[in-house]
Design an enzyme around this catalytic site. Structure first.
Site, PDB file in Angstrom:
ATOM      1  N   ASP A  77       0.801  -1.274  -0.095  1.00 31.34           N
ATOM      2  CA  ASP A  77       0.084   0.183  -0.037  1.00 31.34           C
ATOM      3  C   ASP A  77       0.790   1.100   0.003  1.00 31.34           C
ATOM      4  O   ASP A  77       0.376   2.338  -0.327  1.00 31.34           O
ATOM      5  CB  ASP A  77      -0.982   0.164   1.060  1.00 31.34           C
ATOM      6  CG  ASP A  77      -1.913  -1.123   1.230  1.00 31.34           C
ATOM      7  OD1 ASP A  77      -2.058  -1.806   0.131  1.00 31.34           O
ATOM      8  OD2 ASP A  77      -2.464  -1.290   2.338  1.00 31.34           O
ATOM      9  N   ARG A  83     -13.814   0.977 -26.032  1.00 30.57           N
ATOM     10  CA  ARG A  83     -14.716   1.118 -24.756  1.00 30.57           C
ATOM     11  C   ARG A  83     -14.104   2.048 -23.603  1.00 30.57           C
ATOM     12  O   ARG A  83     -12.838   2.387 -23.739  1.00 30.57           O
ATOM     13  CB  ARG A  83     -14.531  -0.516 -24.173  1.00 30.57           C
ATOM     14  CG  ARG A  83     -15.594  -1.117 -24.644  1.00 30.57           C
ATOM     15  CD  ARG A  83     -15.709  -2.584 -23.988  1.00 30.57           C
ATOM     16  NE  ARG A  83     -16.792  -3.324 -24.413  1.00 30.57           N
ATOM     17  CZ  ARG A  83     -16.825  -4.607 -24.868  1.00 30.57           C
ATOM     18  NH1 ARG A  83     -15.809  -5.492 -24.439  1.00 30.57           N
ATOM     19  NH2 ARG A  83     -17.961  -5.296 -25.217  1.00 30.57           N
ATOM     20  N   HIS A 120      -6.238  -9.410  -5.499  1.00 28.55           N
ATOM     21  CA  HIS A 120      -5.011  -9.890  -4.890  1.00 28.55           C
ATOM     22  C   HIS A 120      -3.928 -10.461  -5.780  1.00 28.55           C
ATOM     23  O   HIS A 120      -3.055 -10.799  -5.273  1.00 28.55           O
ATOM     24  CB  HIS A 120      -5.642 -11.228  -4.161  1.00 28.55           C
ATOM     25  CG  HIS A 120      -6.329 -10.879  -2.811  1.00 28.55           C
ATOM     26  ND1 HIS A 120      -7.356 -10.416  -2.841  1.00 28.55           N
ATOM     27  CD2 HIS A 120      -5.878 -10.657  -1.266  1.00 28.55           C
ATOM     28  CE1 HIS A 120      -8.010 -10.078  -1.369  1.00 28.55           C
ATOM     29  NE2 HIS A 120      -6.857 -10.225  -0.622  1.00 28.55           N
ATOM     30  N   MET A 147      -5.738  -2.188  -5.703  1.00 32.50           N
ATOM     31  CA  MET A 147      -5.580  -2.126  -4.062  1.00 32.50           C
ATOM     32  C   MET A 147      -5.014  -0.891  -3.577  1.00 32.50           C
ATOM     33  O   MET A 147      -4.575  -0.139  -4.368  1.00 32.50           O
ATOM     34  CB  MET A 147      -4.815  -3.388  -3.624  1.00 32.50           C
ATOM     35  CG  MET A 147      -5.719  -4.764  -3.589  1.00 32.50           C
ATOM     36  SD  MET A 147      -4.684  -5.902  -2.885  1.00 32.50           S
ATOM     37  CE  MET A 147      -6.273  -7.099  -2.427  1.00 32.50           C
ATOM     38  N   ARG A 168     -16.736  -1.259 -18.705  1.00 32.70           N
ATOM     39  CA  ARG A 168     -16.831  -2.798 -18.203  1.00 32.70           C
ATOM     40  C   ARG A 168     -15.720  -2.175 -16.892  1.00 32.70           C
ATOM     41  O   ARG A 168     -14.864  -1.359 -16.994  1.00 32.70           O
ATOM     42  CB  ARG A 168     -15.821  -3.524 -19.372  1.00 32.70           C
ATOM     43  CG  ARG A 168     -16.757  -3.635 -20.507  1.00 32.70           C
ATOM     44  CD  ARG A 168     -17.799  -4.735 -20.202  1.00 32.70           C
ATOM     45  NE  ARG A 168     -18.308  -5.251 -21.385  1.00 32.70           N
ATOM     46  CZ  ARG A 168     -19.409  -4.794 -22.124  1.00 32.70           C
ATOM     47  NH1 ARG A 168     -19.738  -3.711 -21.849  1.00 32.70           N
ATOM     48  NH2 ARG A 168     -19.709  -5.469 -23.169  1.00 32.70           N
TER      49      ARG A 168
HETATM   50  O1  F6P Z   1      -2.556  -3.820   2.891  1.00 33.58           O
HETATM   51  C1  F6P Z   1      -2.429  -4.917   1.759  1.00 33.58           C
HETATM   52  C2  F6P Z   1      -3.633  -5.093   1.143  1.00 33.58           C
HETATM   53  O2  F6P Z   1      -3.561  -5.722   0.058  1.00 33.58           O
HETATM   54  C3  F6P Z   1      -4.619  -3.903   0.981  1.00 33.58           C
HETATM   55  O3  F6P Z   1      -4.243  -3.359  -0.223  1.00 33.58           O
HETATM   56  C4  F6P Z   1      -6.030  -4.498   0.666  1.00 33.58           C
HETATM   57  O4  F6P Z   1      -7.059  -3.568   1.159  1.00 33.58           O
HETATM   58  C5  F6P Z   1      -5.894  -5.721   1.940  1.00 33.58           C
HETATM   59  O5  F6P Z   1      -4.398  -5.844   2.112  1.00 33.58           O
HETATM   60  C6  F6P Z   1      -6.655  -6.941   1.462  1.00 33.58           C
HETATM   61  O6  F6P Z   1      -6.837  -7.613   2.858  1.00 33.58           O
HETATM   62  P1  F6P Z   1      -7.133  -9.253   2.670  1.00 33.58           P
HETATM   63  O7  F6P Z   1      -5.934  -9.951   2.003  1.00 33.58           O
HETATM   64  O8  F6P Z   1      -7.094  -9.796   4.101  1.00 33.58           O
HETATM   65  O9  F6P Z   1      -8.262  -9.358   1.679  1.00 33.58           O
END
Ligand code: F6P
Ligand code: ADP
Length: 324
Positions: A128, A163, A254, A170, A248
């Site tokens: 982050d 589009r 993740h 994240m 879209r």
């Molecule tokens: O802090 C890292 C992070 O990937 C954030 O960007 C995201 O909001 C959070 O963790 C997601 O958490 P989890 O893996 O518990 O879903």
């Protein structure tokens, strides 16, 4: 004196954590210390899940994403009772000091452990990049490169179909990943939590991109923005006839955390891991090791926890110029 030092990884895993573990274990071994790995973050600490780690145990892990020690979100550690249990387990294993590799939450936990009198050094690690005390944290570079690859690919298909695409990245409450991947990915608009954004403005940006002759409009959205991808998509759907375009949506999610660490992340993690060992060797603890203006810097954990890292929102203007 032969120190017994344990290391753990906590919170969201970040590519490069393994390189940090490797550097900490081998850096400690070089000092003649006994090194230990704690499984599953603070949950493993409370459970006494601490095992010896030698130089060979830290082999062939640098190139792997994730963390070989495992990580966890551990609500019990947020209680005083949980932390007292953790200190008891550390004392039972005769551990002298702990290195905590993790982000904001993990370093808050590290500070509280330190306030209980246990020697802790934090290593700045989160995709982050929202951690005060380090300009850049372990995992950011890899996560940004993954986001860029996704944006590049999405731009190809968006152009074929003329589009508009919303790409959500994240970052929790921080817009760093969205801002930087948006600029480097050539987004037509960027939506971050730090700047209030009206969906009508985003719609104007999209329409204006088409009017300028662009075959696509890419909007990079931070997951923590008031209007995230779902919120924006809902708004655009509701007003699609009036707005004259459909969107879209892709949520990278993740995928961004799972990559092979880049050169930059391996190098950063290696430098910070060794720096953590050097802090302990000098008898210092209760600090976070990070990078400031390209140099290693140790910041008291109390400052890290109280501080807020600002985002350079002026870069949004730059993004606007480059999207013309
Ligand atoms: O802090 C890292 C992070 O990937 C954030 O960007 C995201 O909001 C959070 O963790 C997601 O958490 P989890 O893996 O518990 O879903
Ligand atoms: P990150 O370190 O990536 O920001 P989290 O915010 O999930 O991830 O924090 C990781 C863990 O650190 C939490 O599950 C919890 O065990 C511990 N933690 C977080 N905040 C605190 C806090 N204020 N006090 C004590 N421990 C905390």
């Amino acid at each position: 004196m032969v120190m017994r030092v344990a290391v753990l990884t906590s919170g969201g895993d970040a590519p490069g954590m393994n390189a940090a573990i490797r550097a900490i274990v081998r850096g400690g071994v070089e000092k003649g210390w006994e090194m230990f790995g704690v499984r599953q973050g603070y949950a493993g600490l409370i459970a006494g899940n601490c095992r010896p780690m030698g130089a060979r145990d830290a082999g062939e892990i640098m190139q792997r994403g994730g963390t070989v020690l495992g990580s966890a979100r551990c609500p019990e550690f947020q209680t005083e009772e949980g932390r007292v249990k953790a200190v008891r387990a550390l004392s039972q294993d005769r551990i002298d000091a702990l290195v905590v590799i993790g982000g904001n939450g993990s370093q808050s936990g590290a500070e509280k452990l330190s306030l209980l009198g246990f020697p802790v050094v934090g290593v700045a690690s989160t995709i982050d990049n929202d951690l005060f005390g380090s300009d850049i944290t372990i995992g950011v570079d890899t996560a940004l490169n993954i986001a860029l690859e996704a944006i590049d690919r999405l731009k190809v298909t968006a152009s074929s179909h003329q589009r508009a695409l919303l790409v959500e990245v994240m970052g929790r409450n921080c817009g760093y990943l969205a801002l930087m991947s948006g600029i480097a990915g050539g987004a037509e608009a960027i939506v971050i939590p730090e700047v209030e954004t009206n969906p009508e403005e985003v719609a104007r940006e999209i329409r204006s991109a088409y009017e300028r002759g662009k075959p696509h409009a890419i909007v990079v959205v931070a997951e923590g923005a008031r209007y995230n991808a779902e919120g924006l998509a809902g708004f655009f759907k509701e007003h699609s006839e009036r707005l004259g375009f459909a969107v879209r949506t892709t949520v990278i999610g993740h995928v961004q955390r799972g990559g092979t660490p880049t050169y930059a992340d391996r190098m950063l993690a290696t430098r910070l891991g060794i720096a953590a060992i050097e802090e302990l060797a000098a008898g210092r603890h209760g600090v976070l090791v990070g990078i400031r203006k390209s140099d290693i810097a140790a910041t008291p954990l109390a400052e890290v926890v109280a501080g807020k890292k600002p985002l350079d929102t002026a870069l949004l203007r730059l993004a606007g110029i480059l999207a013309k």
